[in-house]
Write an enzyme that holds these catalytic residues in place. Structure first.
Site, PDB file in Angstrom:
ATOM      1  N   ARG A  25      39.617  40.599  31.011  1.00 19.55           N
ATOM      2  CA  ARG A  25      38.859  40.276  29.840  1.00 19.55           C
ATOM      3  C   ARG A  25      39.046  41.250  28.576  1.00 19.55           C
ATOM      4  NH1 ARG A  25      34.506  36.658  31.357  1.00 19.55           N
ATOM      5  NH2 ARG A  25      35.625  34.908  32.410  1.00 19.55           N
ATOM      6  N   ARG A  29      34.155  39.206  23.870  1.00 21.36           N
ATOM      7  CA  ARG A  29      33.198  39.284  22.714  1.00 21.36           C
ATOM      8  C   ARG A  29      33.078  40.658  22.420  1.00 21.36           C
ATOM      9  NH1 ARG A  29      29.913  34.650  26.076  1.00 21.36           N
ATOM     10  NH2 ARG A  29      30.186  36.421  27.410  1.00 21.36           N
ATOM     11  N   ARG A  38      34.645  33.230  17.048  1.00 22.40           N
ATOM     12  CA  ARG A  38      33.700  32.572  17.816  1.00 22.40           C
ATOM     13  C   ARG A  38      32.804  31.580  17.059  1.00 22.40           C
ATOM     14  NH1 ARG A  38      31.802  30.003  20.773  1.00 22.40           N
ATOM     15  NH2 ARG A  38      31.021  30.807  22.801  1.00 22.40           N
ATOM     16  N   ASP A  74      41.422  30.195  30.609  1.00 22.82           N
ATOM     17  CA  ASP A  74      40.218  30.148  31.714  1.00 22.82           C
ATOM     18  C   ASP A  74      40.853  29.502  32.806  1.00 22.82           C
ATOM     19  OD1 ASP A  74      37.132  30.751  31.292  1.00 22.82           O
ATOM     20  OD2 ASP A  74      37.486  29.248  32.979  1.00 22.82           O
ATOM     21  N   TYR A 150      33.471  26.344  42.163  1.00 21.90           N
ATOM     22  CA  TYR A 150      32.842  25.723  40.895  1.00 21.90           C
ATOM     23  C   TYR A 150      32.736  24.111  41.127  1.00 21.90           C
ATOM     24  CZ  TYR A 150      33.035  30.190  38.002  1.00 21.90           C
ATOM     25  OH  TYR A 150      32.467  31.492  37.666  1.00 21.90           O
TER      26      TYR A 150
HETATM   27  C1  LIG Z   1      35.560  33.321  37.276  1.00 21.70           C
HETATM   28  C2  LIG Z   1      36.283  33.014  36.101  1.00 21.70           C
HETATM   29  C3  LIG Z   1      36.121  32.209  34.741  1.00 21.70           C
HETATM   30  N1  LIG Z   1      37.147  32.405  33.876  1.00 21.70           N
HETATM   31  C4  LIG Z   1      37.942  33.265  34.736  1.00 21.70           C
HETATM   32  C5  LIG Z   1      37.540  33.823  35.803  1.00 21.70           C
HETATM   33  C6  LIG Z   1      38.188  34.545  36.695  1.00 21.70           C
HETATM   34  C7  LIG Z   1      38.096  36.146  36.077  1.00 21.70           C
HETATM   35  C8  LIG Z   1      36.673  36.487  36.229  1.00 21.70           C
HETATM   36  O1  LIG Z   1      36.172  36.740  37.457  1.00 21.70           O
HETATM   37  O2  LIG Z   1      36.178  37.319  35.202  1.00 21.70           O
HETATM   38  C9  LIG Z   1      39.238  33.891  33.948  1.00 21.70           C
HETATM   39  C10 LIG Z   1      39.285  34.168  32.555  1.00 21.70           C
HETATM   40  N2  LIG Z   1      38.564  34.052  31.534  1.00 21.70           N
HETATM   41  C11 LIG Z   1      39.073  34.305  30.323  1.00 21.70           C
HETATM   42  C12 LIG Z   1      40.220  35.249  30.466  1.00 21.70           C
HETATM   43  C13 LIG Z   1      41.080  35.405  29.460  1.00 21.70           C
HETATM   44  C14 LIG Z   1      42.133  36.655  29.502  1.00 21.70           C
HETATM   45  C15 LIG Z   1      41.338  37.871  29.660  1.00 21.70           C
HETATM   46  O3  LIG Z   1      41.406  38.432  28.582  1.00 21.70           O
HETATM   47  O4  LIG Z   1      41.146  38.574  30.597  1.00 21.70           O
HETATM   48  C16 LIG Z   1      40.303  34.977  32.017  1.00 21.70           C
HETATM   49  C17 LIG Z   1      41.467  35.711  32.818  1.00 21.70           C
HETATM   50  C18 LIG Z   1      38.428  34.130  28.987  1.00 21.70           C
HETATM   51  C19 LIG Z   1      37.061  33.882  28.902  1.00 21.70           C
HETATM   52  N3  LIG Z   1      36.213  32.891  29.760  1.00 21.70           N
HETATM   53  C20 LIG Z   1      35.121  32.789  29.142  1.00 21.70           C
HETATM   54  C21 LIG Z   1      34.715  33.505  28.151  1.00 21.70           C
HETATM   55  C22 LIG Z   1      33.840  33.726  27.140  1.00 21.70           C
HETATM   56  C23 LIG Z   1      33.694  32.716  26.301  1.00 21.70           C
HETATM   57  C24 LIG Z   1      33.077  32.915  25.131  1.00 21.70           C
HETATM   58  O5  LIG Z   1      33.424  33.363  24.095  1.00 21.70           O
HETATM   59  O6  LIG Z   1      31.767  32.347  25.175  1.00 21.70           O
HETATM   60  C25 LIG Z   1      36.135  34.378  28.038  1.00 21.70           C
HETATM   61  C26 LIG Z   1      36.651  35.208  26.824  1.00 21.70           C
HETATM   62  C27 LIG Z   1      34.241  31.766  29.711  1.00 21.70           C
HETATM   63  C28 LIG Z   1      33.749  31.931  31.249  1.00 21.70           C
HETATM   64  N4  LIG Z   1      34.691  31.246  32.129  1.00 21.70           N
HETATM   65  C29 LIG Z   1      34.352  31.708  33.245  1.00 21.70           C
HETATM   66  C30 LIG Z   1      33.270  32.441  33.379  1.00 21.70           C
HETATM   67  C31 LIG Z   1      32.412  33.186  34.477  1.00 21.70           C
HETATM   68  C32 LIG Z   1      32.904  32.475  32.030  1.00 21.70           C
HETATM   69  C33 LIG Z   1      31.857  33.429  31.259  1.00 21.70           C
HETATM   70  C34 LIG Z   1      30.760  32.985  30.702  1.00 21.70           C
HETATM   71  C35 LIG Z   1      29.963  33.792  29.653  1.00 21.70           C
HETATM   72  O7  LIG Z   1      29.555  34.858  30.016  1.00 21.70           O
HETATM   73  O8  LIG Z   1      29.720  33.401  28.403  1.00 21.70           O
HETATM   74  C36 LIG Z   1      35.020  31.420  34.515  1.00 21.70           C
END
Ligand SMILES: Cc1c2[nH]c(c1CCC(=O)O)Cc1[nH]c(c(CCC(=O)O)c1C)Cc1[nH]c(c(CCC(=O)O)c1C)Cc1[nH]c(c(C)c1CCC(=O)O)C2
Length: 358
Positions: A25, A29, A38, A74, A150
């Protein structure tokens, strides 16, 4: 092409100059620039736009000096073209319109054809690789268990009630679901490698919900198949999960090149559990990043000293960067990690590194 990236060399356990570092990540944000984008676009709009995706994926390399980029995307993205209707709710996570809980639901899922289904993702990968030059891009996908959790729960879960129930009560449906998702993971990652990704990470973030006996029985066969196919691509493969203290050995047996360790397991303990044949990646507690730099320094130094001289180590966090992290901490942390030698060329280098860390 002979790679000279310290990240790739460490994946293979080969000599390299400094401890490589990147952050899960690392695009997100906590960055001003990301938050500004965003305000204009939803997360999914950003992830499906090749120019924005390129910009967001490359910025952490340019701003922080990390040794690898990870594709901005994602784990849910490939599920869309497979027929899953989902959204990503801010501060919550993915939400699925129609959870998958029966053999009939499962039959609705269709085979992923990555390049036809998601051309914008592969256009982004090519653009990122061109912009990054010698810095490698890590492709990624979700692991079958975490994707299934999920799909079955319909969203994030604390106790995985529906997932475990399906796994235990309908083992044949479970096996088929694992097969469908494992196939999608392999197809998606193979396509990412074809378009330029130089390593791939499989995220099994929620696998720690299972005790090791269930992991071996219900998940391990599909993970072995995933890594057998991915390893044939000849790029390093990384397997990451959280809450995995009792699973690390079984996870290693599935065959990844690199094993990601969360912050709960001391990295030296992980090393003694899995032996020296796999590279370890981790495992700073992400919450240190919301504290003063001294806290980050103290905790990261302990990890770096544990792994000093280990050629098969990549510094990372134990999970993703939290939105509340101070960007300055990440920048200083990269500089700090880079003071430590990868494989000490000589005792003198090792001593110097030890001196720097006191
Ligand atoms: C479980 C999981 C997800 N997505 C992902 C996982 C496995 C990694 C982990 O365990 O964190 C994988 C993921 N998601 C994202 C990345 C981007 C690459 C990176 O910088 O690591 C990666 C590798 C961007 C993202 N994916 C997401 C965001 C936040 C989106 C936003 O800008 O609102 C990002 C940058 C959304 C997302 N998508 C998911 C979650 C739990 C969330 C967060 C929700 C939140 O906190 O708002 C499912």
């Amino acid at each position: 092409m002979i790679s000279t990236s310290r990240f790739i060399e460490a994946c293979w356990g080969r000599p390299h100059d400094k401890v490589p570092v990147w952050f899960m990540r690392q695009a997100g944000r906590y960055q001003d620039g990301y938050r500004k984008l965003r305000q204009q676009y939803s997360f999914l709009e950003m992830a499906h736009n090749p120019d924005i995706c390129t910009e967001v994926s490359c910025r952490p390399v340019e701003e922080l000096g990390v040794d690898a980029a990870i594709l901005f995307s994602d784990i849910m993205i490939p599920l869309g073209p497979m027929g899953v209707d989902f959204e990503i709710r801010e501060h919550f996570g993915p939400v699925i319109a129609h959870p998958v809980r029966t053999g009939r639901d499962l039959k609705q899922l269709r085979v992923l054809e990555p390049e036809d289904d998601l051309p914008e993702v592969f256009e982004a990968i090519e653009k990122i690789c061109e912009r990054l030059g010698a810095i490698p891009l890590i492709g990624f996908a979700g692991a079958p268990f975490t994707l299934a959790s999920y799909l079955i729960e319909g969203g994030p879960s604390k106790n995985y009630l529906h997932t475990k129930r399906l796994m235990w009560e309908q083992p044949e449906v479970w096996r088929q679901l694992m097969d469908v998702l494992a196939d999608a993971t392999v197809r998606h990652l193979s396509a990412q490698v074809r378009h330029g990704a130089q390593a791939v990470q499989v995220f099994d973030s929620w696998i720690g919900a299972l005790p090791v006996d269930d992991y071996r029985k219900y998940v391990m066969p599909s993970m072995r198949a995933v890594f057998a196919k991915l390893n044939a691509l000849q790029v390093p493969t990384i397997y990451f999960g959280t809450g995995t203290a009792s699973l690390l050995h079984a996870m290693k047996e599935t065959g990844p090149t690199v094993l990601g360790v969360d912050w709960r397991t001391p990295i030296r303990q992980a090393r003694s559990t899995v032996g020296s044949e796999v590279t370890l990646q981790g495992n700073l507690d992400p919450m240190t990043l919301v504290c003063e730099w001294d806290i980050v320094k103290e905790h990261s130094t302990a990890i770096l000293q544990d792994m000093l001289g280990d050629p098969a180590f990549i510094f990372n966090l134990g999970h993703g960067v939290p939105p509340e992290a101070h960007p300055d901490n990440l920048k200083r942390l990269v500089e700090w990690v880079h003071q430590f030698p990868g494989t000490p060329a000589s005792q003198e280098v090792a001593d110097r590194a030890k001196g720097a860390s006191l």
